[in-house]
Design a protein around this motif. Structure first.
Motif, PDB file in Angstrom:
ATOM      1  N   LYS A  58      -3.130  -1.466  16.227  1.00 33.15           N
ATOM      2  CA  LYS A  58      -2.445  -0.256  15.393  1.00 33.15           C
ATOM      3  C   LYS A  58      -0.832  -0.471  15.937  1.00 33.15           C
ATOM      4  O   LYS A  58      -0.146  -0.562  14.596  1.00 33.15           O
ATOM      5  CB  LYS A  58      -2.857   0.976  15.728  1.00 33.15           C
ATOM      6  N   ARG A  64      -5.934  -2.985  11.361  1.00 34.14           N
ATOM      7  CA  ARG A  64      -5.163  -1.827  11.847  1.00 34.14           C
ATOM      8  C   ARG A  64      -5.906  -1.159  12.968  1.00 34.14           C
ATOM      9  O   ARG A  64      -5.229  -0.968  13.922  1.00 34.14           O
ATOM     10  CB  ARG A  64      -4.859  -0.966  10.632  1.00 34.14           C
ATOM     11  N   SER A  65      -7.121  -0.905  12.917  1.00 33.63           N
ATOM     12  CA  SER A  65      -7.752  -0.337  13.938  1.00 33.63           C
ATOM     13  C   SER A  65      -7.940  -1.270  15.333  1.00 33.63           C
ATOM     14  O   SER A  65      -7.741  -0.647  16.386  1.00 33.63           O
ATOM     15  CB  SER A  65      -9.175   0.034  13.687  1.00 33.63           C
ATOM     16  N   TYR A 117       1.724  -3.841   7.813  1.00 32.03           N
ATOM     17  CA  TYR A 117       1.220  -3.731   6.181  1.00 32.03           C
ATOM     18  C   TYR A 117       1.711  -4.907   5.283  1.00 32.03           C
ATOM     19  O   TYR A 117       2.900  -5.489   5.647  1.00 32.03           O
ATOM     20  CB  TYR A 117       1.617  -2.538   5.636  1.00 32.03           C
ATOM     21  N   GLU A 126      -8.148  -4.823   5.797  1.00 30.86           N
ATOM     22  CA  GLU A 126      -6.974  -4.189   6.316  1.00 30.86           C
ATOM     23  C   GLU A 126      -7.331  -3.161   7.471  1.00 30.86           C
ATOM     24  O   GLU A 126      -6.567  -3.011   8.438  1.00 30.86           O
ATOM     25  CB  GLU A 126      -5.775  -3.672   5.270  1.00 30.86           C
ATOM     26  N   SER A 127      -8.102  -2.361   7.100  1.00 32.67           N
ATOM     27  CA  SER A 127      -8.520  -1.261   8.166  1.00 32.67           C
ATOM     28  C   SER A 127      -8.982  -1.710   9.367  1.00 32.67           C
ATOM     29  O   SER A 127      -8.691  -1.076  10.336  1.00 32.67           O
ATOM     30  CB  SER A 127      -9.607  -0.221   7.236  1.00 32.67           C
ATOM     31  N   ILE A 173      -7.078   2.540  -0.277  1.00 35.52           N
ATOM     32  CA  ILE A 173      -6.769   1.213   0.374  1.00 35.52           C
ATOM     33  C   ILE A 173      -8.260   0.711   0.644  1.00 35.52           C
ATOM     34  O   ILE A 173      -8.488  -0.422   0.316  1.00 35.52           O
ATOM     35  CB  ILE A 173      -6.093   1.292   1.624  1.00 35.52           C
ATOM     36  N   ALA A 174      -9.132   1.553   1.105  1.00 31.44           N
ATOM     37  CA  ALA A 174     -10.486   1.052   1.266  1.00 31.44           C
ATOM     38  C   ALA A 174     -11.130   0.656   0.011  1.00 31.44           C
ATOM     39  O   ALA A 174     -12.021  -0.204   0.224  1.00 31.44           O
ATOM     40  CB  ALA A 174     -11.169   2.285   2.200  1.00 31.44           C
ATOM     41  N   TYR A 215       0.744  -1.294  -0.052  1.00 33.52           N
ATOM     42  CA  TYR A 215      -0.175   0.067  -0.024  1.00 33.52           C
ATOM     43  C   TYR A 215       0.649   1.332   0.020  1.00 33.52           C
ATOM     44  O   TYR A 215       0.345   2.448   0.178  1.00 33.52           O
ATOM     45  CB  TYR A 215      -0.908  -0.141   1.336  1.00 33.52           C
ATOM     46  N   THR A 251      -3.324   6.524  -0.149  1.00 38.32           N
ATOM     47  CA  THR A 251      -3.916   7.140   0.735  1.00 38.32           C
ATOM     48  C   THR A 251      -4.981   5.935   1.495  1.00 38.32           C
ATOM     49  O   THR A 251      -5.230   4.859   0.949  1.00 38.32           O
ATOM     50  CB  THR A 251      -5.083   8.231   0.317  1.00 38.32           C
ATOM     51  N   TYR A 252      -5.575   6.396   2.707  1.00 38.75           N
ATOM     52  CA  TYR A 252      -6.305   5.383   3.427  1.00 38.75           C
ATOM     53  C   TYR A 252      -7.654   5.129   2.458  1.00 38.75           C
ATOM     54  O   TYR A 252      -8.237   3.970   2.646  1.00 38.75           O
ATOM     55  CB  TYR A 252      -6.924   5.849   4.842  1.00 38.75           C
ATOM     56  N   GLU A 253      -8.233   6.061   1.977  1.00 37.95           N
ATOM     57  CA  GLU A 253      -9.228   6.056   0.961  1.00 37.95           C
ATOM     58  C   GLU A 253      -9.224   5.161  -0.060  1.00 37.95           C
ATOM     59  O   GLU A 253     -10.022   4.466  -0.639  1.00 37.95           O
ATOM     60  CB  GLU A 253      -9.886   7.520   0.282  1.00 37.95           C
TER      61      GLU A 253
END
Length: 239
Positions: A73, A69-70, A78, A65-66, A52-53, A44, A48-50
């Motif tokens: 953390k 990670r949450s 990754y 993955e999000s 990846i989402a 990744y 950006t996070y967007e």
């Protein structure tokens, strides 16, 4: 000290290197360390996070993955990349070297790396390190004697706007300010009572006039006026 990435090296180029002791000592000489590089995001990297989402729904046989990670953390790694535990391991020798220094050291690095260094010297539990706030446009001065917990001072680098803002507060008539994104974010945040750490993330829309009404005591009110599609593009190659 900087990382090996260009954005830190280019930031450090503005720092002066005065020569003292009859020309025998050059202060603030730059040193590049790969240990100070940003946490590596593997597959990744550069996304950006967007972005990846958007990929996650396509991964049928892999957990999101999000969500991973949450949940953890500091331990999350990754894909083909690094975790905060990996980052701690590669920073360990650099921190020991840093502790041996007697003269000031200026570190120009990245969010994840600075969170770990900051947490170590401020005696913050490593589980909390990934959640530490490292403000943008700020120098954090940490004074450490090798025994006691650090003391710190923060110096906000956009202080050059202070005299202008104070002058602006004294005006009784309307003032139209035509400036740039970063500058307008700081002015807007000041008058809207927004915390300065959040100022760099404020959205200042293009082709728009923001009217702020300020009485000198209360928080501003604002109105937004879009200038319409006929406004020339600011991305034009013309002068």
């Amino acid at each position: 000290w900087t990382s090996s990435l260009q954005r830190t090296i280019l930031t450090g180029r503005h720092i002066q290197h005065p020569v003292i002791c009859n020309g025998t000592w050059r202060q603030m000489d730059n040193r590049v360390y790969r240990n100070l590089d940003e946490i590596f995001a593997g597959e990744y990297e550069g996304m950006t996070y967007e972005e990846i989402a958007k990929l996650e729904p396509l991964m049928e046989n892999r957990p999101r993955e999000s969500e991973l990670r949450s949940m953890d953390k500091i331990g999350y790694r990754y894909p083909r990349g690094e975790s905060y535990f990996d980052l701690i391991a590669r920073l360990d020798p650099l921190v020991h070297e840093l502790e041996s220094y007697q003269e000031p050291v200026l570190i120009i690095s990245h969010q994840a790396t600075l969170r770990i260094i900051y947490s170590y010297f401020m005696d913050i539990d490593r589980e909390l390190a990934p959640k530490q706030e490292i403000p943008l446009h700020t120098v954090i001065k940490m004074t450490y004697d090798g025994w006691m917990r650090c003391t710190k001072e923060e110096f906000y680098l956009i202080a050059r706007l202070d005299p202008l803002v104070h002058e602006l507060e004294s005006y009784q008539e309307p003032v139209l300010i035509i400036s740039h994104q970063a500058t307008l974010r700081v002015i807007y945040s000041y008058f809207m009572g927004i915390d300065r750490e959040k100022a760099p993330r404020e959205d200042i829309p293009l082709h728009t006039v923001i009217r702020l009404t300020y009485d000198g005591w209360m928080r501003c009110t604002k109105e937004v006026f879009e200038l319409g599609p006929d406004v020339p593009s600011t991305a034009s190659t013309q002068p």
